[in-house]
Design an enzyme around this catalytic site. Structure first.
Site: not given
Ligand code: AP5
Length: 206
Positions: A13, A88, A122, A152, A163
């Site tokens: 996204k 969400r 990432r 992160r 998640r």
């Protein structure tokens, strides 16, 4: 134009949103980035949000809805906005519908087995926000500003698994929600970044 990008963690996204927002000259609003800024700035909202984010849970609707309501009133949203990571939950989607008309919802579809390696590889630049993946950018230095890249906190494997569970329970129902309202475009997100970008541009122009 008012857009929503929907998709599980790691779907791409944020990667796609930046370019699309630039192309259409609309504001890119990432609720995840907004919350991380609050955490960095040491605000009360940031401290409250951090506890949820670190567990891979959603921040309460009441907190997020108020934050987005304020944000979409800003001057840079006059031409429209792209919401990345909001709504969400059905409650967030209902609240948004009370505030503005949404033109299109881009659902980036990626099989779950692809998501964990994407997220765990990432790396993000803490200074300018640029995003990378270790498979295509093995260096830990940002190409754009020279800062050291970091991972992160919520990209640890256990948190990522939660998640994904939270996405399936609370956010995936929004696919049917926007399909019923005739807003949904589903894009195959399991292609190269360039191919996904091309499909999004095509989908939005139809
Ligand atoms: P948020 O920051 O929104 O995280 P997320 O939705 O979990 O999404 P990600 O940022 O992990 O993934 P992405 O889809 O943007 O993928 P990316 O482009 O980076 O939210 C974080 C937390 O904040 C939430 O868990 C929650 O606690 C809270 N929160 C936020 N909004 C909230 C809300 N509305 N309500 C309540 N709580 C909220 O790509 C991932 C990696 O894959 C990158 O390394 C990238 O380079 C790579 N990649 C991208 N596309 C491709 C491709 N096509 N092929 C190969 N690699 C690719």
């Amino acid at each position: 134009m008012n857009l929503i990008f929907l998709g599980p963690p790691g779907a791409g996204k944020g990667t796609q949103a930046k370019n699309v927002a630039e192309t259409y000259q609309i504001a890119h609003i990432s609720t995840g980035d907004m919350l991380r800024t609050e955490i960095r700035n040491g605000t009360r909202l940031g401290a409250e949000a951090k506890a949820y984010i670190d567990r891979g849970e959603l921040v309460p609707d009441s907190v997020i809805i108020g934050m987005v309501e304020q944000r979409i009133k800003a001057d840079d949203c006059a031409n429209g906005f792209l919401l990345d990571g909001f709504p969400r939950t059905t409650k967030q989607a209902d609240a948004l519908a009370e505030l503005v008309e949404i033109d299109k919802v881009v659902n980036i579809d990626v099989p779950s087995e692809v998501l964990v390696p994407r997220i765990s590889g990432r790396r993000t630049c803490p200074k300018c926000g640029a995003g990378y993946h270790v498979s295509t950018h093995p260096s830990d230095i940002c190409d754009q500003c020279g800062a050291k890249l970091s991972q992160r906190d919520d990209d640890r494997e256990e948190t990522v698994k939660n998640r994904l569970v939270v996405y399936a329970e609370k956010t995936a129902p929004l696919i049917a929600y926007y399909e019923e309202r005739g807003k949904l475009i589903t894009i195959n997100g399991n292609q190269t970044i360039e191919a996904v970008a091309a499909d999004i541009v095509k989908g939005l122009s139809e």
